[in-house]
Design a protein around this motif. Structure first.
Motif, PDB file in Angstrom:
ATOM      1  N   ASN A 103      10.117  -3.006   2.468  1.00  0.00           N
ATOM      2  CA  ASN A 103      11.160  -3.031   3.480  1.00  0.00           C
ATOM      3  C   ASN A 103      10.570  -3.235   4.871  1.00  0.00           C
ATOM      4  O   ASN A 103      10.007  -2.322   5.473  1.00  0.00           O
ATOM      5  N   ILE A 104      10.700  -4.442   5.351  1.00  0.00           N
ATOM      6  CA  ILE A 104      10.054  -4.788   6.621  1.00  0.00           C
ATOM      7  C   ILE A 104      10.707  -4.051   7.794  1.00  0.00           C
ATOM      8  O   ILE A 104      10.043  -3.716   8.775  1.00  0.00           O
ATOM      9  N   HIS A 105      11.983  -3.729   7.670  1.00  0.00           N
ATOM     10  CA  HIS A 105      12.642  -2.986   8.747  1.00  0.00           C
ATOM     11  C   HIS A 105      11.994  -1.633   8.957  1.00  0.00           C
ATOM     12  O   HIS A 105      11.782  -1.194  10.079  1.00  0.00           O
ATOM     13  N   HIS A 106      11.654  -0.974   7.840  1.00  0.00           N
ATOM     14  CA  HIS A 106      10.995   0.327   7.957  1.00  0.00           C
ATOM     15  C   HIS A 106       9.641   0.187   8.619  1.00  0.00           C
ATOM     16  O   HIS A 106       9.230   1.023   9.406  1.00  0.00           O
ATOM     17  N   VAL A 107       8.959  -0.900   8.285  1.00  0.00           N
ATOM     18  CA  VAL A 107       7.632  -1.131   8.851  1.00  0.00           C
ATOM     19  C   VAL A 107       7.702  -1.119  10.371  1.00  0.00           C
ATOM     20  O   VAL A 107       6.906  -0.468  11.037  1.00  0.00           O
ATOM     21  N   PHE A 108       8.685  -1.803  10.900  1.00  0.00           N
ATOM     22  CA  PHE A 108       8.758  -1.891  12.358  1.00  0.00           C
ATOM     23  C   PHE A 108       9.139  -0.571  13.012  1.00  0.00           C
ATOM     24  O   PHE A 108       8.934  -0.377  14.189  1.00  0.00           O
ATOM     25  N   GLN A 109       9.708   0.341  12.198  1.00  0.00           N
ATOM     26  CA  GLN A 109      10.022   1.654  12.771  1.00  0.00           C
ATOM     27  C   GLN A 109       8.812   2.554  12.900  1.00  0.00           C
ATOM     28  O   GLN A 109       8.749   3.389  13.785  1.00  0.00           O
ATOM     29  N   VAL A 110       7.842   2.402  11.991  1.00  0.00           N
ATOM     30  CA  VAL A 110       6.750   3.388  12.005  1.00  0.00           C
ATOM     31  C   VAL A 110       5.344   2.809  12.164  1.00  0.00           C
ATOM     32  O   VAL A 110       4.435   3.532  12.569  1.00  0.00           O
ATOM     33  N   ALA A 111       5.158   1.534  11.839  1.00  0.00           N
ATOM     34  CA  ALA A 111       3.778   1.037  11.736  1.00  0.00           C
ATOM     35  C   ALA A 111       3.176   0.685  13.092  1.00  0.00           C
ATOM     36  O   ALA A 111       3.865   0.217  13.996  1.00  0.00           O
ATOM     37  N   ASP A 112       1.868   0.950  13.214  1.00  0.00           N
ATOM     38  CA  ASP A 112       1.137   0.500  14.387  1.00  0.00           C
ATOM     39  C   ASP A 112       0.519  -0.867  14.127  1.00  0.00           C
ATOM     40  O   ASP A 112       0.342  -1.663  15.024  1.00  0.00           O
ATOM     41  N   ARG A 113       0.144  -1.069  12.869  1.00  0.00           N
ATOM     42  CA  ARG A 113      -0.525  -2.307  12.518  1.00  0.00           C
ATOM     43  C   ARG A 113       0.030  -2.785  11.191  1.00  0.00           C
ATOM     44  O   ARG A 113       0.453  -1.992  10.355  1.00  0.00           O
ATOM     45  N   ILE A 114       0.050  -4.072  11.006  1.00  0.00           N
ATOM     46  CA  ILE A 114       0.593  -4.644   9.774  1.00  0.00           C
ATOM     47  C   ILE A 114      -0.487  -5.485   9.098  1.00  0.00           C
ATOM     48  O   ILE A 114      -1.069  -6.369   9.727  1.00  0.00           O
ATOM     49  N   VAL A 115      -0.757  -5.157   7.847  1.00  0.00           N
ATOM     50  CA  VAL A 115      -1.727  -5.925   7.076  1.00  0.00           C
ATOM     51  C   VAL A 115      -0.964  -6.585   5.938  1.00  0.00           C
ATOM     52  O   VAL A 115      -0.224  -5.927   5.215  1.00  0.00           O
ATOM     53  N   VAL A 116      -1.109  -7.893   5.829  1.00  0.00           N
ATOM     54  CA  VAL A 116      -0.372  -8.611   4.792  1.00  0.00           C
ATOM     55  C   VAL A 116      -1.355  -9.142   3.760  1.00  0.00           C
ATOM     56  O   VAL A 116      -2.391  -9.713   4.107  1.00  0.00           O
ATOM     57  N   MET A 117      -1.027  -8.918   2.489  1.00  0.00           N
ATOM     58  CA  MET A 117      -1.857  -9.450   1.408  1.00  0.00           C
ATOM     59  C   MET A 117      -1.113 -10.551   0.679  1.00  0.00           C
ATOM     60  O   MET A 117       0.111 -10.509   0.524  1.00  0.00           O
ATOM     61  N   ARG A 118      -1.869 -11.541   0.256  1.00  0.00           N
ATOM     62  CA  ARG A 118      -1.305 -12.582  -0.606  1.00  0.00           C
ATOM     63  C   ARG A 118      -2.398 -13.015  -1.579  1.00  0.00           C
ATOM     64  O   ARG A 118      -3.538 -13.208  -1.181  1.00  0.00           O
ATOM     65  N   GLN A 119      -2.048 -13.128  -2.822  1.00  0.00           N
ATOM     66  CA  GLN A 119      -2.969 -13.583  -3.874  1.00  0.00           C
ATOM     67  C   GLN A 119      -4.314 -12.861  -3.833  1.00  0.00           C
ATOM     68  O   GLN A 119      -5.375 -13.470  -3.893  1.00  0.00           O
ATOM     69  N   GLY A 120      -4.239 -11.548  -3.690  1.00  0.00           N
ATOM     70  CA  GLY A 120      -5.450 -10.738  -3.823  1.00  0.00           C
ATOM     71  C   GLY A 120      -6.325 -10.659  -2.591  1.00  0.00           C
ATOM     72  O   GLY A 120      -7.430 -10.126  -2.656  1.00  0.00           O
ATOM     73  N   THR A 121      -5.844 -11.162  -1.482  1.00  0.00           N
ATOM     74  CA  THR A 121      -6.682 -11.055  -0.296  1.00  0.00           C
ATOM     75  C   THR A 121      -5.833 -10.813   0.947  1.00  0.00           C
ATOM     76  O   THR A 121      -4.614 -11.022   0.930  1.00  0.00           O
ATOM     77  N   VAL A 122      -6.484 -10.345   2.020  1.00  0.00           N
ATOM     78  CA  VAL A 122      -5.755 -10.068   3.253  1.00  0.00           C
ATOM     79  C   VAL A 122      -5.578 -11.372   4.018  1.00  0.00           C
ATOM     80  O   VAL A 122      -6.562 -12.053   4.321  1.00  0.00           O
ATOM     81  N   VAL A 123      -4.318 -11.723   4.302  1.00  0.00           N
ATOM     82  CA  VAL A 123      -4.085 -12.973   5.017  1.00  0.00           C
ATOM     83  C   VAL A 123      -3.702 -12.745   6.474  1.00  0.00           C
ATOM     84  O   VAL A 123      -3.697 -13.679   7.270  1.00  0.00           O
ATOM     85  N   ALA A 124      -3.374 -11.495   6.806  1.00  0.00           N
ATOM     86  CA  ALA A 124      -3.042 -11.240   8.207  1.00  0.00           C
ATOM     87  C   ALA A 124      -3.266  -9.776   8.520  1.00  0.00           C
ATOM     88  O   ALA A 124      -3.086  -8.914   7.669  1.00  0.00           O
ATOM     89  N   ASP A 125      -3.707  -9.504   9.731  1.00  0.00           N
ATOM     90  CA  ASP A 125      -3.938  -8.138  10.189  1.00  0.00           C
ATOM     91  C   ASP A 125      -3.539  -8.133  11.651  1.00  0.00           C
ATOM     92  O   ASP A 125      -4.300  -8.543  12.516  1.00  0.00           O
ATOM     93  N   ILE A 126      -2.305  -7.706  11.911  1.00  0.00           N
ATOM     94  CA  ILE A 126      -1.770  -7.868  13.267  1.00  0.00           C
ATOM     95  C   ILE A 126      -1.165  -6.583  13.793  1.00  0.00           C
ATOM     96  O   ILE A 126      -0.763  -5.706  13.015  1.00  0.00           O
ATOM     97  N   LYS A 127      -1.103  -6.457  15.096  1.00  0.00           N
ATOM     98  CA  LYS A 127      -0.434  -5.317  15.716  1.00  0.00           C
ATOM     99  C   LYS A 127       1.069  -5.460  15.516  1.00  0.00           C
ATOM    100  O   LYS A 127       1.611  -6.562  15.607  1.00  0.00           O
TER     101      LYS A 127
END
Lengths: 260, 354
Positions: free
Chosen positions: A208-232
């Motif tokens: 749930n991406i909406h929840h992420v924006f309520q609490v997260a400081d940083r967002i790490v996205v994985m795709r196909q077994g690896t990290v594709v993004a690491d953003i504030k």
């Protein structure tokens, strides 16, 4: 003052011919909520299981508090201060709240008896009651009540309290708001913020991406077994994150969003 | 353990959130909730039915409470009861063992064969018998935990293997049990009188083992693990509980208890029969479940099992006394088990809604 508590370097894991994780590198700092996102099969669960000791890794390094560690089983992880709350499955519903809170770490008398040692029931009960009050579970819950008698939100609170009680450095939450009502979900999200404010680090897995924006400081996205993004989290948008998750073109998504 | 971490000051304490409302539960209220909790326990309904059965059979036939009948009842009852204790722990951990009846015959038969053909001492022969029994339990446990086959299938196969081996080894004939002098015989199968009623040593074994099982399940660390594994295996593993080791240990313990019961029985009747204990597995599981232990794991009660053991034995005994033909008594036993399960299920539903 942010300090690094967990660092993964080039972690890899395969199951037979399926490479579930490849070259995953990630850091988590103190007092930070890191949201781990990705579609089903992106490798989130595998990564979490590796950190929490449910299975090993094939390659790479795990560094906790500046020291390289090997995590062979859940107990290793717990001793390193890593507490995981697994999706829907972290509590034994037939057991009382108190017995769940101390499962695997029961206070005992006559410890030399090993597994047959008698539980220190008065201490168990007292510590459990203290904890229930301390972590701010407002309802007057009886530590002897079975988990079965609790609502989904209460159960999640108990699971999170359990992670907090041992002063864990890192608390991993695997979809903690699954199957929860709106009110209960807000409770859990509030809880996550409190855990962070108290100085713990949180890795929060969700769809749930909406929840992420309520609490997260940083967002790490994985795709196909690896990290594709690491953003504030600050300064990015839901659409942008969705685009990264699915690997779709941001422009197309925007067009879709406008059409629907 | 890491309890020192708990007493460390500071940490995450958020004492400001102390909101302890309606804490003033009066004495009367506590008492009434305690009564209600007691009534909601599955053991309670089993116990009430047990009392009703005793009253009914006493009124129906005055020989029911005669010393001879009580002695008969109590001679046989502990042998099933001892197996039921192991089965209770195993069921609580979410597994069950269908090979107990076969093991019941296997251990004494193998031991007697060794005594008769190899000429070794009974004590040593029993050590070999129990060691082989432990291997059977270990095999059950390894197949279930490490290969991940359901305990129903593993122990069903083991039942056939063990029963088949026992029958083949004896060519189907019962063996005369040990006749020489040994301390083991009075210890395991001796008898004594209390008033006019003759008791066997097995009742003491049953009482001691029941006390041990009660302690283990309710008050020991491993007891907490057993219930947790049966309730939610993944959760227990995630908390560092060695679930496989606990289950393997329980399979071994259950086999050993069945072997002990079989040995006691063989010494008592002075015969080790390869067909002894036939269908005990089902009778024992019925006793355990009637007592209130959940077949699906997570919830086990030793008190309930003791009640279940008495209930099923008393009903079998009493039904014969009131003149129901022997061939018909399974009808009653089956009916009773169903009634008990319905009662437990209804109570379970109510308590989880409350």
């Amino acid at each position: 003052m942010m300090r690094e508590v967990l660092r993964l370097e080039n972690v890899a894991k395969s199951f037979g011919s399926v490479q579930a994780l490849r070259d995953v590198s990630l850091t988590v700092n103190t007092g930070e909520v890191v949201a781990l996102l990705g579609d089903n099969g992106a490798g989130k669960s595998t990564l979490i299981k590796a950190i929490s000791g449910l299975h090993g890794i094939d390659r790479g390094r795990i560094i906790v508090d500046g020291k390289e560690v090997t995590i062979r089983n859940p107990r290793d992880a717990m001793n390193l201060g890593i507490e995981t709350i697994h999706q829907d499955s972290s509590l034994a519903v037939d057991l009382s709240i108190a017995r769940n809170l101390f499962l695997g770490r029961e206070p005992v008398k006559a410890a030399f008896l090993g597994p047959l040692a008698p539980l220190d029931l008065p201490q168990l009960k007292r510590q459990a009651s203290d904890l229930l009050r301390r972590v701010g579970i407002r309802k007057n819950l009886d530590a002897d009540a079975p988990i079965k008698a609790l609502s989904g939100g209460e159960r999640q609170s108990i699971a999170i309290s359990r992670a907090m009680q041992f002063f864990a450095k890192i608390i991993i939450l695997d979809e903690p708001t699954n199957n929860l009502g709106v009110e209960e979900t807000h409770g859990v999200l509030r809880f996550i913020k409190e855990v962070r404010d108290a100085g713990h680090s949180v890795i929060y897995i969700t769809h749930n991406i909406h929840h992420v924006f309520q609490v997260a400081d940083r967002i790490v996205v994985m795709r196909q077994g690896t990290v594709v993004a690491d953003i504030k989290a600050e300064g990015t948008s839901i659409l942008e994150v969705e685009a990264i998750i699915t690997g779709a073109d941001l422009h197309e998504l925007e067009v879709d969003a406008r059409r629907s | 353990m890491t309890n020192d971490a708990l007493t460390r000051p500071g940490g995450t304490a958020r004492a400001d959130r102390l909101l302890d409302r309606n804490h003033d539960t009066g004495g009367a209220k506590v008492k009434s909730t305690r009564w209600r909790a007691l009534l909601r326990k599955p053991e309670t309904s089993s116990f009430i039915i047990l009392c009703l059965a005793v009253v009914f059979f006493t009124l129906a036939n005055d020989r029911f409470l005669s010393p001879l009948n009580l002695a008969n009842l109590l001679a046989f009852l502990p042998e099933l009861g001892i197996i039921a204790l192991g089965m209770t722990l195993l069921l609580t951990a979410g597994e069950f063992d269908l090979s107990v009846g076969a093991v019941f015959a296997f251990c004494p038969v193998i031991s007697m064969l060794l005594v008769q053909h190899a000429g070794i001492d009974l004590g040593l022969a029993l050590i070999v018998g129990f060691a082989l029994t432990a291997v059977i339990g270990l095999a059950n446990g390894l197949f279930v935990t490490k290969i991940g086959i359901s305990s129903f299938l593993v122990t069903l196969a083991m039942l056939l293997l063990v029963r088949g081996s026992t029958l083949f080894a004896t060519q189907g004939f019962p063996l005369a049990s040990f006749s020489g002098e040994t301390i083991l015989k009075p210890l395991l199968a001796g008898s004594f009188y209390v008033g006019e009623v003759r008791f066997h040593a097995s009742i003491i074994w049953f009482a001691l083992l029941a006390a041990l099982a009660f302690y283990v399940l309710n008050y020991s660390k491993v007891g907490n693990w057993i219930s947790a594994i049966g309730s939610n295996r993944n959760a227990a593993i995630a908390r560092g509980v060695p679930a496989d080791a606990v289950k393997i240990g329980l399979f071994i313990a259950t086999s050993l208890l069945a072997a002990l019961a079989g040995t006691i029985s063989a010494l008592r009747i002075s015969s080790a029969s390869p067909v002894a204990g036939d269908q005990y597995e089902l009778e024992v599981i019925a006793m355990v479940v009637v007592g209130g232990t959940a077949l699906t794991g997570g919830r086990g009660t030793i008190i309930g099992t003791i009640i279940g053991v008495f209930l099923l034995r008393i009903i079998r005994n009493g039904i014969v006394l009131v003149g129901v033909p022997g061939l018909a008594f399974n009808i009653f036993v089956g009916g009773l088990i169903l009634v008990m399960l319905v009662v437990h299920a209804a109570m379970q539903k109510r308590s989880s809604r409350a």
